[in-house]
Design a protein around this motif. Structure first.
Motif, PDB file in Angstrom:
ATOM      1  N   THR A 120      42.109  29.038  42.770  1.00  0.00           N
ATOM      2  CA  THR A 120      41.307  30.250  42.907  1.00  0.00           C
ATOM      3  C   THR A 120      40.827  30.722  41.541  1.00  0.00           C
ATOM      4  N   PRO A 121      39.643  31.335  41.480  1.00  0.00           N
ATOM      5  CA  PRO A 121      39.088  31.768  40.187  1.00  0.00           C
ATOM      6  C   PRO A 121      39.846  32.959  39.613  1.00  0.00           C
ATOM      7  N   TRP A 122      39.740  33.130  38.322  1.00  0.00           N
ATOM      8  CA  TRP A 122      40.461  34.198  37.639  1.00  0.00           C
ATOM      9  C   TRP A 122      39.689  35.513  37.622  1.00  0.00           C
ATOM     10  N   LEU A 123      38.403  35.490  37.948  1.00  0.00           N
ATOM     11  CA  LEU A 123      37.658  36.743  38.093  1.00  0.00           C
ATOM     12  C   LEU A 123      37.867  37.235  39.520  1.00  0.00           C
ATOM     13  N   VAL A 124      38.585  38.316  39.672  1.00  0.00           N
ATOM     14  CA  VAL A 124      39.102  38.703  40.988  1.00  0.00           C
ATOM     15  C   VAL A 124      38.385  39.899  41.606  1.00  0.00           C
ATOM     16  N   VAL A 125      37.340  40.406  40.983  1.00  0.00           N
ATOM     17  CA  VAL A 125      36.811  41.717  41.374  1.00  0.00           C
ATOM     18  C   VAL A 125      35.678  41.650  42.391  1.00  0.00           C
ATOM     19  N   THR A 126      35.150  40.463  42.691  1.00  0.00           N
ATOM     20  CA  THR A 126      33.895  40.405  43.456  1.00  0.00           C
ATOM     21  C   THR A 126      34.073  40.629  44.954  1.00  0.00           C
ATOM     22  N   SER A 127      35.291  40.722  45.440  1.00  0.00           N
ATOM     23  CA  SER A 127      35.479  41.000  46.870  1.00  0.00           C
ATOM     24  C   SER A 127      35.258  42.477  47.199  1.00  0.00           C
ATOM     25  N   LEU A 128      35.358  43.347  46.217  1.00  0.00           N
ATOM     26  CA  LEU A 128      35.304  44.790  46.471  1.00  0.00           C
ATOM     27  C   LEU A 128      34.036  45.246  47.195  1.00  0.00           C
ATOM     28  N   PRO A 129      32.828  44.841  46.767  1.00  0.00           N
ATOM     29  CA  PRO A 129      31.628  45.330  47.456  1.00  0.00           C
ATOM     30  C   PRO A 129      31.578  44.965  48.931  1.00  0.00           C
ATOM     31  N   PHE A 130      32.279  43.909  49.312  1.00  0.00           N
ATOM     32  CA  PHE A 130      32.258  43.464  50.706  1.00  0.00           C
ATOM     33  C   PHE A 130      33.349  44.129  51.542  1.00  0.00           C
ATOM     34  N   LEU A 131      34.450  44.504  50.911  1.00  0.00           N
ATOM     35  CA  LEU A 131      35.568  45.105  51.645  1.00  0.00           C
ATOM     36  C   LEU A 131      35.508  46.631  51.676  1.00  0.00           C
ATOM     37  N   ALA A 132      34.964  47.232  50.617  1.00  0.00           N
ATOM     38  CA  ALA A 132      34.973  48.702  50.512  1.00  0.00           C
ATOM     39  C   ALA A 132      34.306  49.398  51.694  1.00  0.00           C
ATOM     40  N   PRO A 133      33.178  48.884  52.236  1.00  0.00           N
ATOM     41  CA  PRO A 133      32.568  49.577  53.377  1.00  0.00           C
ATOM     42  C   PRO A 133      33.494  49.732  54.577  1.00  0.00           C
ATOM     43  N   LEU A 134      34.503  48.854  54.701  1.00  0.00           N
ATOM     44  CA  LEU A 134      35.447  48.989  55.819  1.00  0.00           C
ATOM     45  C   LEU A 134      36.207  50.310  55.764  1.00  0.00           C
ATOM     46  N   ALA A 135      36.401  50.825  54.555  1.00  0.00           N
ATOM     47  CA  ALA A 135      37.135  52.080  54.406  1.00  0.00           C
ATOM     48  C   ALA A 135      36.372  53.236  55.045  1.00  0.00           C
ATOM     49  N   LEU A 136      35.060  53.079  55.215  1.00  0.00           N
ATOM     50  CA  LEU A 136      34.257  54.134  55.858  1.00  0.00           C
ATOM     51  C   LEU A 136      34.560  54.248  57.349  1.00  0.00           C
ATOM     52  N   SER A 137      35.260  53.250  57.895  1.00  0.00           N
ATOM     53  CA  SER A 137      35.656  53.345  59.310  1.00  0.00           C
ATOM     54  C   SER A 137      36.900  54.193  59.484  1.00  0.00           C
ATOM     55  N   GLY A 138      37.458  54.667  58.369  1.00  0.00           N
ATOM     56  CA  GLY A 138      38.637  55.522  58.452  1.00  0.00           C
ATOM     57  C   GLY A 138      39.944  54.765  58.467  1.00  0.00           C
ATOM     58  N   ILE A 139      39.927  53.501  58.070  1.00  0.00           N
ATOM     59  CA  ILE A 139      41.151  52.697  58.046  1.00  0.00           C
ATOM     60  C   ILE A 139      41.865  52.902  56.717  1.00  0.00           C
ATOM     61  N   ASP A 140      43.164  53.032  56.767  1.00  0.00           N
ATOM     62  CA  ASP A 140      43.970  53.172  55.557  1.00  0.00           C
ATOM     63  C   ASP A 140      43.758  51.962  54.650  1.00  0.00           C
ATOM     64  N   GLY A 141      43.578  52.213  53.357  1.00  0.00           N
ATOM     65  CA  GLY A 141      43.323  51.139  52.406  1.00  0.00           C
ATOM     66  C   GLY A 141      44.407  50.084  52.385  1.00  0.00           C
ATOM     67  N   LYS A 142      45.646  50.474  52.626  1.00  0.00           N
ATOM     68  CA  LYS A 142      46.742  49.496  52.623  1.00  0.00           C
ATOM     69  C   LYS A 142      46.603  48.517  53.789  1.00  0.00           C
ATOM     70  N   ILE A 143      46.064  48.996  54.920  1.00  0.00           N
ATOM     71  CA  ILE A 143      45.849  48.101  56.056  1.00  0.00           C
ATOM     72  C   ILE A 143      44.728  47.111  55.745  1.00  0.00           C
ATOM     73  N   ILE A 144      43.683  47.587  55.074  1.00  0.00           N
ATOM     74  CA  ILE A 144      42.587  46.686  54.679  1.00  0.00           C
ATOM     75  C   ILE A 144      43.099  45.608  53.726  1.00  0.00           C
ATOM     76  N   ALA A 145      43.869  46.032  52.734  1.00  0.00           N
ATOM     77  CA  ALA A 145      44.413  45.079  51.758  1.00  0.00           C
ATOM     78  C   ALA A 145      45.334  44.069  52.428  1.00  0.00           C
ATOM     79  N   ALA A 146      46.174  44.547  53.351  1.00  0.00           N
ATOM     80  CA  ALA A 146      47.084  43.645  54.057  1.00  0.00           C
ATOM     81  C   ALA A 146      46.311  42.665  54.940  1.00  0.00           C
ATOM     82  N   SER A 147      45.255  43.151  55.581  1.00  0.00           N
ATOM     83  CA  SER A 147      44.435  42.274  56.432  1.00  0.00           C
ATOM     84  C   SER A 147      43.752  41.190  55.610  1.00  0.00           C
TER      85      SER A 147
END
Length: 353
Positions: A120-147
């Protein structure tokens, strides 16, 4: 955290696959596997502070909405939503060159086994723009991270040649070792296919699915030829920098960053040598060559039509070659353009006479 807890499972699974392949005359490439494991360890260490930052961002985004999902509904939405987001995250990392320069690390191995999953690559930040919108559904961030962690853990198991095709209904719905072997293949028909994480239905819906046929040739169309993980992480980033630095126009600089890895600037408008006819009309240019470097840092830009006949330019892993494994659609395109150009030129000459 889930990834670290799964380390014992990784060790047992890799050991079992290692023994199985040794007994069947298909031993691991030790240096390749060591490179993959080193990449995975580096990723996990760098991901520790980033995961904390990501949780804080998810919490901040979810606070913007007045509703919150809880219980099994939250988990169901998160697991499916993360997988949908992963599909587009993965596709973007093949079709946008600046993202590909990061993801290329994972495809740099010429082997395909469970240790490949760890590359896996060492630049780890590029998933954020794709996952962050899920938080707008009202899901706890820990559940998103675990998923997301569950999604990645599932994908560990599909990096293997030990498992053949599974029961047809499973192959239809889920990403399987068969589907993922296609994704890692450098065969022309396998390039930029099967982006799904857990579910393969996204590829079926969005037109990127390819079933496994001929045996996959793993790696890149122009392989890195090194086991140095630092060089592997930096190689395509350096190539982009060289292309951007040498680009004549600002729009071309942006193209080298945000268009596909095979993108090239349009050729300048040609002028006709036939007196009195003026310049030829502009035809839609054929992108003859990839924007990737030749491995020595020299961009491959000036391909000829004869070279282009052996090049299928993909938005993903296709690189410049003068010997294609299969006939290329570029051949027909060049012939059509040449025929159209000759017909137009003949018409202008007739009119001039």
């Amino acid at each position: 955290m889930l990834i670290w807890l799964a380390v014992p499972v990784f060790i047992v699974a890799v050991a079992a696959e290692f023994v199985y392949l040794e007994r069947h005359g298909k031993p691991y490439d030790y240096r390749d596997s060591a490179t993959s494991i080193a990449a995975g360890l580096g990723y996990q260490l760098l991901n520790i502070p980033w995961a904390l930052a990501e949780l804080a961002i998810f919490a901040s985004v979810s606070s913007l909405v007045p509703w919150h999902l809880e219980g099994w509904v939250a988990w169901a939405v998160a697991l499916i939503g993360v997988d949908f987001a992963y599909y587009w995250f993965h596709r973007a990392h093949h079709e946008i060159r600046v993202f590909w320069s990061i993801h290329v690390v994972h495809h740099s191995s010429e082997s395909f086994n469970l240790t490949t999953a760890l590359r896996t690559p060492w630049l780890v930040v590029t998933s954020l723009p794709f996952l962050a919108p899920l938080a707008l559904s009202g899901i706890d961030g820990k559940i998103i991270a675990a998923s997301y962690a569950i999604n990645l853990l599932y994908q560990f198991g599909i990096h293997t040649e030990v498992i053949d095709k599974l029961w047809a209904p499973i192959e239809f719905v889920f990403n399987t070792p068969s589907h993922h072997r296609v994704h890692h293949g450098s065969n022309t028909e396998y390039l930029d296919r099967n982006y799904g994480g857990v579910l393969i239905v996204w590829d079926r819906i969005f037109g990127s699915f390819e079933p496994e046929g001929e045996r996959a040739i793993y790696g890149l169309t122009k392989n890195v030829n090194t086991y140095n993980i630092a060089k592997i992480n930096a190689r395509e980033i350096v190539a982009i920098w060289q292309d951007v630095k040498n680009a004549a126009k600002f729009s071309d600089k942006l193209g080298f960053l945000f268009r596909g890895p095979g993108w090239q600037p349009q050729p300048t408008r040609a002028t006709s040598s036939t007196g009195g006819l003026g310049a030829s009309p502009r035809l839609e240019p054929l992108k003859y060559a990839s924007s990737r470097s030749d491995g020595e840092g020299t961009p491959l830009r000036n391909s000829t039509p004869s070279q282009a006949t052996a090049l299928c330019v993909s938005s993903g892993r296709r690189q410049h070659t003068t010997q294609a494994r299969t006939p290329c659609r570029a051949t027909t395109s060049i012939q059509m353009i040449q025929q159209r150009s000759e017909a137009q030129r003949g018409q202008w000459i007739s009119e001039a006479e």
